[in-house]
Design an enzyme around this catalytic site. Structure first.
Site: not given
Ligand SMILES: *[C@@H]1O[C@H](CO)[C@@H](O)[C@H](O)[C@H]1NC(C)=O
Ligand SMILES: *[C@@H]1O[C@H](CO)[C@@H](O)[C@H](O)[C@H]1NC(C)=O
Ligand SMILES: *[C@@H]1O[C@H](CO)[C@@H](O)[C@H](O)[C@H]1NC(C)=O
Ligand SMILES: *[C@@H]1O[C@H](CO)[C@@H](O)[C@H](O)[C@H]1NC(C)=O
Ligand SMILES: *[C@@H]1O[C@H](CO)[C@@H](O)[C@H](O)[C@H]1NC(C)=O
Ligand SMILES: *[C@@H]1O[C@H](CO)[C@@H](O)[C@H](O)[C@H]1NC(C)=O
Ligand SMILES: *[C@@H]1O[C@H](CO)[C@@H](O)[C@H](O)[C@H]1NC(C)=O
Ligand SMILES: *[C@@H]1O[C@H](CO)[C@@H](O)[C@H](O)[C@H]1NC(C)=O
Length: 368
Positions: A175, A197-199, A230
């Protein structure tokens, strides 16, 4: 005094070492069977600085709460330094017998002057760290690792906290590497490595909680993203609020992107389950965001994506020295930028060409 141990969680840890009282959980009979002990309550009551020591060994823990307020500054020292959340095994069990809560490895609430240092958090069930209602916190020399496909394993999730520095931290998770939500203020993130990961994210915000507070005064510098979905993103829901929520004053500088799907992203249509009414627009007003010296590669055809709100367009967005190419070997020309309802200006090198222009709305088509 912290540096000599393999891992330390120092709460209020600016004490003079000479007067520090040591509490060893082994002396209280702590063992691998998860039996409870009174180490913490004795340490917390002690009128002076204390050091709670967990000697090397493997300890099976259920959920444990360390309650304050305490009488002195406490250093919480885990020798060996690894927290294993056993998230993957738990998730397997949950497949058939759905689990309600996937716990965070460490939840740090209402702490002032805390320092979290030299820790390896591995395979968390839910997130690795939550920071809530705290002030003046430092996270440093940490690695937070979860499998990329274990959803909801945020690295560090921050809310209602003023003053937090995150530096020299490696995060690979399923996440957000860092999530800054309601009331995250004065956050400084440097030398963070994120991916998968999502940034590093502001949000999601504006989903309808009437008590939500602004996110303000954020600096992200000297960070690297590798293979994340991201890079630096701000995400808000397409949801009307009675009064707009203002979020502002973010600086993103000296950032390297490697094969990142959305390197620079403002997404005011955030709706991961695709169950929103996209005719509505977000009521989160984003302003004063600066992106400077961001280079590397994008895994998609879009480099910079500013998808702002129709109702409250993004204001004062500045982009300076952006150099992003395609990680798919297609080079620089194939990438485009997307701007929707963004006001701001661009300076310096702009590869691909910026679609942000001064004081007017700009819209550029997506590449086909
Ligand atoms: C879940 O249930 C299926 C059958 O319904 C079974 O084959 C599988 O082993 C179970 N998985 C776990 C992790 O218990
Ligand atoms: C912040 O915490 C550090 C210790 O981590 C301490 O030295 C400093 O005095 C604190 N600052 C404030 C304003 O309390
Ligand atoms: C964070 O770092 C900055 C710059 O080094 C420093 O001025 C600030 O006091 C630090 N804040 C905390 C909470 O440690
Ligand atoms: C913007 O954020 C920076 C960094 O956190 C802070 O030093 C500055 O005071 C903020 N500016 C305003 C106007 O709040
Ligand atoms: C960023 O990295 C450069 C080079 O490693 C270093 O000189 C600079 O102090 C760093 N800045 C921050 C804010 O970490
Ligand atoms: C980025 O990730 C890829 C794939 O995991 C890896 O091969 C590469 O070495 C990484 N690059 C850096 C600079 O860490
Ligand atoms: C806008 O951002 C810059 C850079 O962080 C900061 O210096 C300035 O104080 C901010 N202004 C406002 C009005 O937030
Ligand atoms: C921007 O948001 C709209 C929804 O309003 C969506 O249809 C579109 O795909 C988004 N564009 C990009 C480039 O993300």
């Amino acid at each position: 005094m912290c540096a000599k141990y393999l891992f330390m969680l120092c709460l209020l840890a600016y004490s003079a070492e000479a007067q520090t009282k040591i509490f060893n959980v082994k002396d209280y009979g702590a063992s691998a069977d998860g039996s409870t002990d009174n180490t913490w309550s004795d340490a917390c009551k002690w009128k002076g600085d204390t050091n709670v020591v967990i000697p090397e060994g493997t300890y099976m823990l259920r959920s444990v709460i360390f309650n304050g307020p305490c009488n002195g500054a406490i250093t919480f020292q885990i020798n060996g330094g690894t927290l294993d959340g056993q998230g993957t095994a738990t998730r397997q069990k949950c497949l058939n017998n759905s689990c309600q809560i996937l716990f965070t490895s460490m939840d740090l609430d209402f702490i002032t002057n805390g320092r979290i240092e030299n820790l390896h958090s591995f395979d968390s069930k839910g997130g690795h760290f939550i920071v809530f209602g705290s002030a003046n916190m430092t996270f440093t020399k940490l690695s937070l690792i979860s499998p990329a496909n274990n959803r909801n394993t945020d690295g560090i999730k921050i809310s209602h906290t003023n003053g937090i520095n995150i530096t020299s931290v490696t995060i690979a998770t399923g996440d957000d590497c860092v999530a800054m939500i309601s009331g995250a203020k004065n956050v400084r993130i440097t030398d963070v490595f994120c991916g998968p990961g999502h940034g590093i994210s502001v949000g999601s915000l504006g989903g309808g909680n009437p008590l939500e507070l602004p996110v303000e005064d954020i600096v992200v510098m000297n960070c690297t993203f590798n293979g994340s979905s991201n890079g630096v993103q701000i995400k808000t829901w397409p949801f009307p609020l009675k009064t707009p929520l203002k979020v502002s004053n973010f600086t993103y500088e000296d950032i390297v992107m490697i094969n990142v799907q959305n390197p620079i992203f403002i997404n005011q249509q955030y709706c991961p389950e695709h169950n929103c009414d996209l005719s509505k627009s977000s009521s989160v007003q984003i302003s004063n965001v600066s992106y400077k010296n961001i280079r590397g590669s994008s895994a998609t055809d879009v480099a910079v994506n500013f998808n702002c709100s129709k109702e409250v367009p993004c204001q004062d967005v500045t982009v300076e020295d952006i150099d992003l190419m395609s990680s798919g070997g297609k080079g620089r020309q194939k990438l485009s930028n997307f701007c929707f309802n963004v006001k701001g200006s661009s300076f310096g090198k702009q590869i691909p060409p910026s679609c942000v222009a001064s004081n007017r709305f700009v819209s550029a088509p997506l590449p086909n």
